[in-house]
Design a protein around this motif. Structure first.
Motif: not given
Length: 658
Positions: A587-591, A619-622
């Motif tokens: 559930t943790t937003p992760t980059l 919510d995530s981003k690469l």
């Protein structure tokens, strides 16, 4: 007091390649140039008698040097316009230490790695060798041009026949080996001394005994974990170690017929086993165990992003003893070993000893001290001989790290650290970043770390520890084979709990976690097993051991060793230790941050976790970096290092300060 900013590393001088000759110490100073997005390096001298430093070379890319005699230094450099060429070439320059301009001394049509000069007419060197393209060396003029042109078609194809098939930051290896050559400067001819399939791992030349040694292995299809040591006799390499499987590390010659060597058969603790010392008799290829009870890490792998270059030094001899470095928890010591196997503490640096030498009976070193950047030290007295960074740092808000020891749930002592933020107020609550080191067999300590100092200057508490699996202890402490995500995860969570108990000003609702390599694996693991962290930044990570096995340059031996299984022997065990298995619980937003040329923890690892989190609505981003590899955070291009740190900090700010 100046704030430590995101580009602070450009102010720091990086020191490396410490050597001694006559009345001088010599070394290389490197600096980051943001605008040029590159690093410069020059050679410097320290006059031991007069106690002064001066710059010797004027180039921007000078380094990889050695003393030719008491008056002259030969170095690899770059002068004038650099022409692009498909054919490898290494240019060496010579400069007199008393003054004058550097002049071309030797040009070799090889990608030289290490060179030693036997006299003014002969040298030995190691260089990259690829059988399919090595004929370039024998061609001249139009024949050479025609052959290089014929290779252009091959650029559209990659023919892979062995593993590893690539190496971090390199490219497809195409059967590449490191070969040993003898070169005659009069005839300008090089003779390859190693067989086509032999790969040199380490090369030394002992001037006192005028003897050259290499370690390495011959392989086809798959590189192995074992090697042998060979002595160069004439133009022949003669094996001097027993036939049994063994992994040899460093060595030093102690008599005409004997070497002290360090190594292991890797049978008890695998590839991370701490080696023992042996006396190697060259005549009968026998090994005598000198240190049966010795079980310390011969290492100086203390994490920092404020050094450039390899952290490595050859063993030294003094009064019939061998002096070598060990990592004791999170600082380095020098120990002495006699030929009876007796070991004593020689110097306790209480620092990170990045390099050391013995010159004229005195030990000198490059150290990262507590909350300080690199300087040159007289190690016996631990007095600094340089001031490249100390005065600079006095102008900045360097936040001290607080060290404490606690016992985990298994009753084992663990080292933990806390850095408080700028303008700290005991009555306030602060957002906190947990930083997990790589390896896993490395350590964090209380040496200066730019990213941590930057976060502290930005108002974060930074916490970090050395869980089981870390370096600095015995082999049992470092052994987490088949236990990834279990005892190491417990230690890190115990550390977080202990930190919260000791430091009431940590805001438990505003904690983030980050880490690279093994730290990236652990970040992926943590977010799949707890929701206590409100933001995460996973860097150059491992997500799926099956994918890692087949794509990493070390995957085919590192994964089975560390996981304790292969996808065919126990797929459930492999999957059980893969963070991807638990991605549906995140559930943790992760980059996610990966580099395009990182073949150690390859991009598909990031792809898989990023896709899994997006699929499950997290919510995530690469962020992917072109032209970078596994070393992005430590020696990547300056602008890329800044962008990486900005991405992580912005992500933490969004979820921990918003």
């Amino acid at each position: 007091m100046n704030k430590i900013g995101i580009d602070f590393f450009k102010e720091v001088d990086f020191i490396s390649q410490l050597k001694g000759q006559g009345d001088f110490l010599s070394y290389v100073v490197s600096r980051a140039e943001i605008e040029k997005n590159d690093y410069t390096s020059s050679i410097y001298l320290y006059d031991i008698k007069n106690k002064n430093h001066r710059r010797l070379t004027s180039g921007k890319k000078d380094g990889a040097y050695l003393w030719l005699d008491d008056e002259n230094i030969v170095f690899r450099g770059q002068r004038g316009e650099v022409k692009e060429s498909k054919a490898p070439e290494t240019v060496f320059y010579k400069i007199n230490i008393r003054g004058g301009e550097a002049e071309v001394y030797l040009t070799l049509p090889y990608a030289v790695q290490k060179i030693v000069f036997l006299n003014d007419k002969e040298c030995l060197f190691t260089a990259a060798y690829v059988k399919a393209t090595d004929k370039i060396k024998a061609l001249k003029g139009h024949e050479k041009e025609d052959y290089l042109k014929s290779l252009e078609d091959e650029e559209d194809y990659e023919v892979i026949e062995e593993i590893p098939f690539w190496f971090n930051g390199d490219t497809y290896l195409r059967g590449k080996r490191t070969a040993l050559y003898h070169y005659d400067t009069e005839t300008q001819k090089a003779v390859k001394l190693t067989e086509d399939q032999f790969d040199v791992q380490r090369f030394t030349y002992d001037e006192a005994y005028q003897t050259a040694y290499v370690s390495g292995e011959t392989f086809e299809g798959m590189a192995g974990l074992y090697n042998h040591i060979y002595e160069l006799k004439g133009n022949q390499l003669v094996q001097i170690t027993p036939a049994e499987d063994f992994s040899y590390g460093e060595w030093i010659q102690v008599s005409e017929n004997e070497l002290v060597v360090n190594g292991s058969d890797l049978k008890e603790y695998g590839i991370n086993e701490n080696g023992k010392f042996y006396l190697l008799n060259k005549s009968d290829q026998s090994l005598k165990l000198l240190t049966p009870e010795f079980n310390q890490a011969i290492s100086n792998a203390i994490g920092s992003d404020l050094r450039i270059g390899n952290i490595y030094s050859d063993y030294q001899k003094l009064d019939n003893k061998v002096v070598f470095p060990v990592l004791d928890h999170f600082t380095n010591k020098l120990l002495s070993l006699d030929l009876e196997g007796n070991i004593e503490t020689f110097i306790d640096t209480k620092a990170s000893l990045d390099e050391f030498i013995c010159h004229q009976g005195v030990f000198y070193g490059i150290c990262l001290t507590k909350d300080g950047a690199q300087e040159i030290y007289n190690l016996k007295e631990m007095t600094p001989l340089s001031d490249y960074n100390t005065s600079l740092l006095s102008e900045y808000d360097v936040r001290p790290s607080e060290h404490f020891v606690f016992k985990n749930r298994a009753g084992i002592e663990i080292d933990g650290f806390v850095i408080k933020p700028s303008n700290f107020d005991d009555k306030q609550k602060y957002p906190t970043i947990l930083d997990v080191h790589g390896g896993p067999k490395t350590v964090y300590g209380d040496v200066l770390y730019h990213e941590m100092q930057y976060w502290a200057n930005e108002g974060y508490i930074v916490i970090f520890c050395n869980p089981r699996g870390s370096d600095g202890g015995d082999s049992d402490f470092s052994d987490i084979r088949g236990k990834y995500g279990t005892i190491d995860y417990e230690d890190i969570m115990d550390f977080v709990d202990e930190t919260l108990r000791r430091y009431h000003f940590i805001d438990v609702d505003k904690m983030g976690v980050t880490g690279g390599s093994y730290g990236g694996f652990m970040t992926n693991w943590i977010i799949g097993h707890t929701d206590r962290f409100k933001a995460a930044a996973s860097q150059r990570s491992i997500a799926n051991w099956t994918g890692f096995f087949g794509t990493s340059d070390i995957g085919y031996y590192f994964a089975p060793d560390q996981v304790g299984a292969t996808p065919w022997s126990d797929i459930e065990k492999v999957w059980q230790q893969s963070p991807l298995k638990y991605a549906d619980q995140v559930t943790t937003p992760t980059l996610f941050i990966h580099s395009k040329e990182d073949y150690r923890c390859n991009i598909p690892e990031g792809y898989q976790m990023f896709t899994a989190l997006k699929f499950h609505g997290v919510d995530s981003k690469l962020v992917l970096f072109r032209g970078e590899n596994h070393e992005l955070s430590r020696s990547g291009k300056p602008k890329h290092r800044i962008r990486r740190l900005k991405e992580i900090t912005d992500w933490m700010d969004q979820y921990l300060k918003g």
